[in-house]
Design an enzyme around this catalytic site. Sequence first.
Site, short mmCIF file in Angstrom:
data_model
loop_
_atom_site.label_atom_id
_atom_site.label_comp_id
_atom_site.label_asym_id
_atom_site.label_seq_id
_atom_site.Cartn_x
_atom_site.Cartn_y
_atom_site.Cartn_z
N CYS A 2 0.93 -1.15 0.10
CA CYS A 2 -0.07 0.04 -0.15
C CYS A 2 0.82 1.22 -0.10
O CYS A 2 1.91 1.38 0.59
CB CYS A 2 -0.96 0.03 1.31
SG CYS A 2 -2.10 -1.48 1.53
N ARG A 27 5.12 0.09 -6.01
CA ARG A 27 5.44 -0.92 -4.69
C ARG A 27 4.32 -2.10 -4.93
O ARG A 27 4.46 -2.96 -4.16
CB ARG A 27 4.88 -0.02 -3.58
CG ARG A 27 5.85 1.05 -2.95
CD ARG A 27 5.36 2.08 -2.35
NE ARG A 27 4.88 1.73 -1.09
CZ ARG A 27 5.54 1.79 0.07
NH1 ARG A 27 6.74 2.46 -0.03
NH2 ARG A 27 5.02 1.26 1.13
N TRP A 74 -2.89 -2.63 -1.52
CA TRP A 74 -2.50 -4.06 -1.76
C TRP A 74 -3.19 -4.89 -0.96
O TRP A 74 -3.14 -5.18 0.50
CB TRP A 74 -1.10 -4.16 -1.48
CG TRP A 74 -0.36 -5.46 -2.14
CD1 TRP A 74 -0.05 -5.74 -3.32
CD2 TRP A 74 0.23 -6.42 -1.35
NE1 TRP A 74 0.80 -6.78 -3.61
CE2 TRP A 74 0.89 -7.34 -2.44
CE3 TRP A 74 0.23 -6.97 -0.28
CZ2 TRP A 74 1.64 -8.52 -1.96
CZ3 TRP A 74 0.82 -8.06 0.24
CH2 TRP A 74 1.33 -8.80 -0.67
N ASN A 98 -1.95 2.38 5.77
CA ASN A 98 -1.01 1.13 5.47
C ASN A 98 -0.98 0.07 6.88
O ASN A 98 -0.67 0.79 7.93
CB ASN A 98 0.26 1.79 5.11
CG ASN A 98 0.30 2.32 3.81
OD1 ASN A 98 -0.55 2.27 2.92
ND2 ASN A 98 1.53 2.85 3.05
N GLY A 99 -0.70 -0.92 6.63
CA GLY A 99 -0.13 -1.95 7.66
C GLY A 99 -1.21 -2.90 7.84
O GLY A 99 -2.52 -2.85 7.05
N GLU A 478 18.32 -17.43 -6.73
CA GLU A 478 17.87 -16.00 -7.09
C GLU A 478 17.02 -16.07 -8.54
O GLU A 478 16.22 -15.41 -8.64
CB GLU A 478 19.05 -14.98 -6.95
CG GLU A 478 18.62 -13.91 -7.31
CD GLU A 478 17.52 -12.94 -6.60
OE1 GLU A 478 16.95 -13.19 -5.71
OE2 GLU A 478 17.03 -11.94 -7.39
N LYS A 482 13.68 -14.80 -9.49
CA LYS A 482 13.16 -14.03 -10.62
C LYS A 482 12.48 -14.67 -11.54
O LYS A 482 11.17 -13.96 -11.84
CB LYS A 482 14.50 -13.65 -11.08
CG LYS A 482 15.40 -12.57 -10.81
CD LYS A 482 14.98 -11.12 -10.09
CE LYS A 482 14.23 -11.20 -9.20
NZ LYS A 482 14.78 -10.52 -8.04
N GLU A 485 8.75 -14.79 -10.13
CA GLU A 485 7.84 -13.80 -9.67
C GLU A 485 7.30 -12.91 -11.00
O GLU A 485 6.44 -12.25 -10.61
CB GLU A 485 8.61 -13.07 -8.75
CG GLU A 485 9.95 -12.51 -9.10
CD GLU A 485 10.77 -11.82 -7.97
OE1 GLU A 485 10.21 -11.71 -6.78
OE2 GLU A 485 11.91 -11.36 -8.19
N HIS A 501 19.05 -36.86 -4.95
CA HIS A 501 18.32 -37.26 -3.92
C HIS A 501 17.08 -37.14 -3.82
O HIS A 501 16.04 -36.77 -2.89
CB HIS A 501 19.03 -36.52 -2.89
CG HIS A 501 20.40 -37.06 -2.68
ND1 HIS A 501 20.79 -38.12 -1.92
CD2 HIS A 501 21.65 -36.02 -2.82
CE1 HIS A 501 22.17 -38.20 -2.05
NE2 HIS A 501 22.70 -37.00 -2.48
N LYS A 600 6.70 -4.14 -3.74
CA LYS A 600 8.19 -3.56 -3.54
C LYS A 600 8.77 -3.57 -2.04
O LYS A 600 9.83 -3.66 -1.65
CB LYS A 600 8.13 -2.13 -3.97
CG LYS A 600 9.76 -1.65 -4.42
CD LYS A 600 10.41 -2.51 -5.24
CE LYS A 600 11.80 -2.41 -5.49
NZ LYS A 600 12.60 -3.41 -6.00
C1 F6R Z 1 12.18 -10.18 -4.95
C2 F6R Z 1 12.16 -9.15 -4.13
C3 F6R Z 1 11.67 -9.35 -2.58
C4 F6R Z 1 12.39 -8.70 -1.66
C5 F6R Z 1 11.99 -8.88 -0.28
C6 F6R Z 1 12.69 -7.95 0.59
O1 F6R Z 1 12.58 -9.81 -6.40
O2 F6R Z 1 12.28 -7.78 -4.54
O3 F6R Z 1 11.84 -10.93 -2.61
O4 F6R Z 1 13.71 -8.72 -1.63
O5 F6R Z 1 10.62 -8.52 -0.28
O6 F6R Z 1 12.65 -6.85 0.40
P1 F6R Z 1 13.75 -5.71 1.05
O7 F6R Z 1 14.89 -6.15 0.49
O8 F6R Z 1 13.37 -4.50 0.79
O9 F6R Z 1 13.77 -6.05 2.65
#
Ligand code: F6R
Length: 605
Positions: A2, A27, A74, A98-99, A478, A482, A485, A501, A600
């Site tokens: 949000c 975000r 969100w 927010n929250g 990672e 990527k 997501e 395994h 984000k």
């Molecule tokens: C994936 C991604 C998320 C963030 C995670 C932590 O591409 O961006 O997995 O890495 O939500 O966010 P931060 O780094 O802001 O604590």
Amino acid sequence: MCGIVGAVSQRNVEKILLEGLKRLEYRGYDSAGMALVHNQKFLINKAVGKVSALAELVQQSNISGKTGIAHTRWATHGIPSQNNAHPHTSENISIVHNGIIENYKELRSELIELGYVFLSETDTEAVVHLFHYHYKQTHDLMLSLQQTIKKLQGAYGLVVMCENEPDTILGTRSGSPLVVGIGIDENFLASDQLALRQVTDRFIYLEEGDVVKLRSNSIDIFDQSFSPVVREEVVISDVHDAADKDGFRHYMLKEIFEQPEAIARTLDGRISHESVVQDLLGEEARTVLSQVTQVQIVACGTSYHAGLIAKYAIEEWAGIPCLVDIASEYRYRKVIVPDNALFISISQSGETADTLAALRKAKASGYLSSLAICNVPNSSLVRESAFSLMTCAGVEIGVASTKAFTTQIVALQLVALMLAEKRKEEHKSIVQALHQLPDYCQRVLELNDRIEKISEHFVEKHHALFLGRGVQYPVAMEGALKLKEISYIHAEAYAAGELKHGPLALVDSDMPVITVAPNNELLEKLKSNLEEVQARGGKLYVFADQSAGFSEDANTQVFNLPHVPACIAPIIYTLPLQLLSYHVAVMRGTDVDQPRNLAKSVTVE
Ligand code: F6R
């Protein structure tokens, strides 16, 4: 996640609010809304979907006002819908939030008993009715806010507006960020300063529990005991406007290509020709670091993967044991803290709820000290940690983290070098490799066209496996994150030695297997693992050191990467995986910069 924007001005603010929301789009959100106050009456518009849909509604209804609040939501409690979108209103009170309010069900029942009718499924609606209930009795906005927040459990950034007092907005924060933007004859509130960069460069970051009363020509801040306080004003001089794609089709692609520059900025002034600048974090930190005998790293998502990569550097270069935990797990497990242990948190945003909670737990658990690796100055994580080392990635708009990740690895490697002060003679080759890193990144990015072509192979796939060994295992993790997501293809990463395994059962001609293969001491072992895949008809995509000796056949595609020093290989092998995910997602037609169900800045648990 949000986003909040609020404004109180002597000019109409609807355009400022909409621009602010647009700047918060990165975000992640699923609906948007705005309330203006005009002639002591609320004018409210809400839309499911993008801010552009809200902007159209606002334009069609031809409304304006000098005070207003706006929100991107969100979904947490209830589906994305107009009813659930913010602002929520109770007669003459309107609120954006927010929250998460954890005790909203109890509050809701109490308010229904008092005669309030709920129109949404949200936790926020309980807050607005509660506020209204208090305002009806007190006719005092500040007092009503004080009484309301006393009853809230959970996390909130709240902004409140009232029809009867149209020249005022109130804000408060607890576990969710809120920043005041200072203008001339106008003032603003937002959950992220980025939302307000078009109107000001002067900000005040509210602290936990702070309450602010904003008018066009006054800002009154109170701490959690409601005593007036003065908070420092920060002027942000960075002129870079992150809201510009610079000719790239998506922010994500722009940010992938910004990595050589972002890495160079993160290293700038921090390494000499042969070694790391030991006083990088100040003299006090140097003393603290010299005492460290154990490291605990905590983070979420991509940042967690950076932590897993850093473990190798800390253990190998400094000879110090290093544990790495996911923040949402760490915060709820029994933790044994050895003497002289350093707590390191990693976060792009510095506002991730689980990471912040882990830091707060760590501070109460007897660590020697705390260090934040973060991309956002003045974020909660930075302010609450004893020391911080900033990544200099610049604002990252694409929801999927790219340049934030690689700069985190670089910053963590600097920390590993600082921890390895006693082994200075080994630093020279590492530091020299770091100097070359931006150029190597540039060379690897030249693979873009070929990776784009090969991405066609993945468009119809439902699953993919990523393999790596040693420090390349978290690189593979990672890569899998990527791909899933942003392209929504199910992807898993395995340490290649684990294949036999269990996961080998999944391998057939329909399963793409993506592998990262630098020419290191594990190469021959990795090759044996890949033969197991080939024997089962699996399709291999190998990103390999040009000297690793892989050859192509009908089932094997090889991408040659330059031979690079081992210490920078995790970054070098990350880049092609980012490009692969990006192109696959574009071909599958997903919303690359704002993929579904991903935020984000995850400011709720
Ligand atoms: C994936 C991604 C998320 C963030 C995670 C932590 O591409 O961006 O997995 O890495 O939500 O966010 P931060 O780094 O802001 O604590």
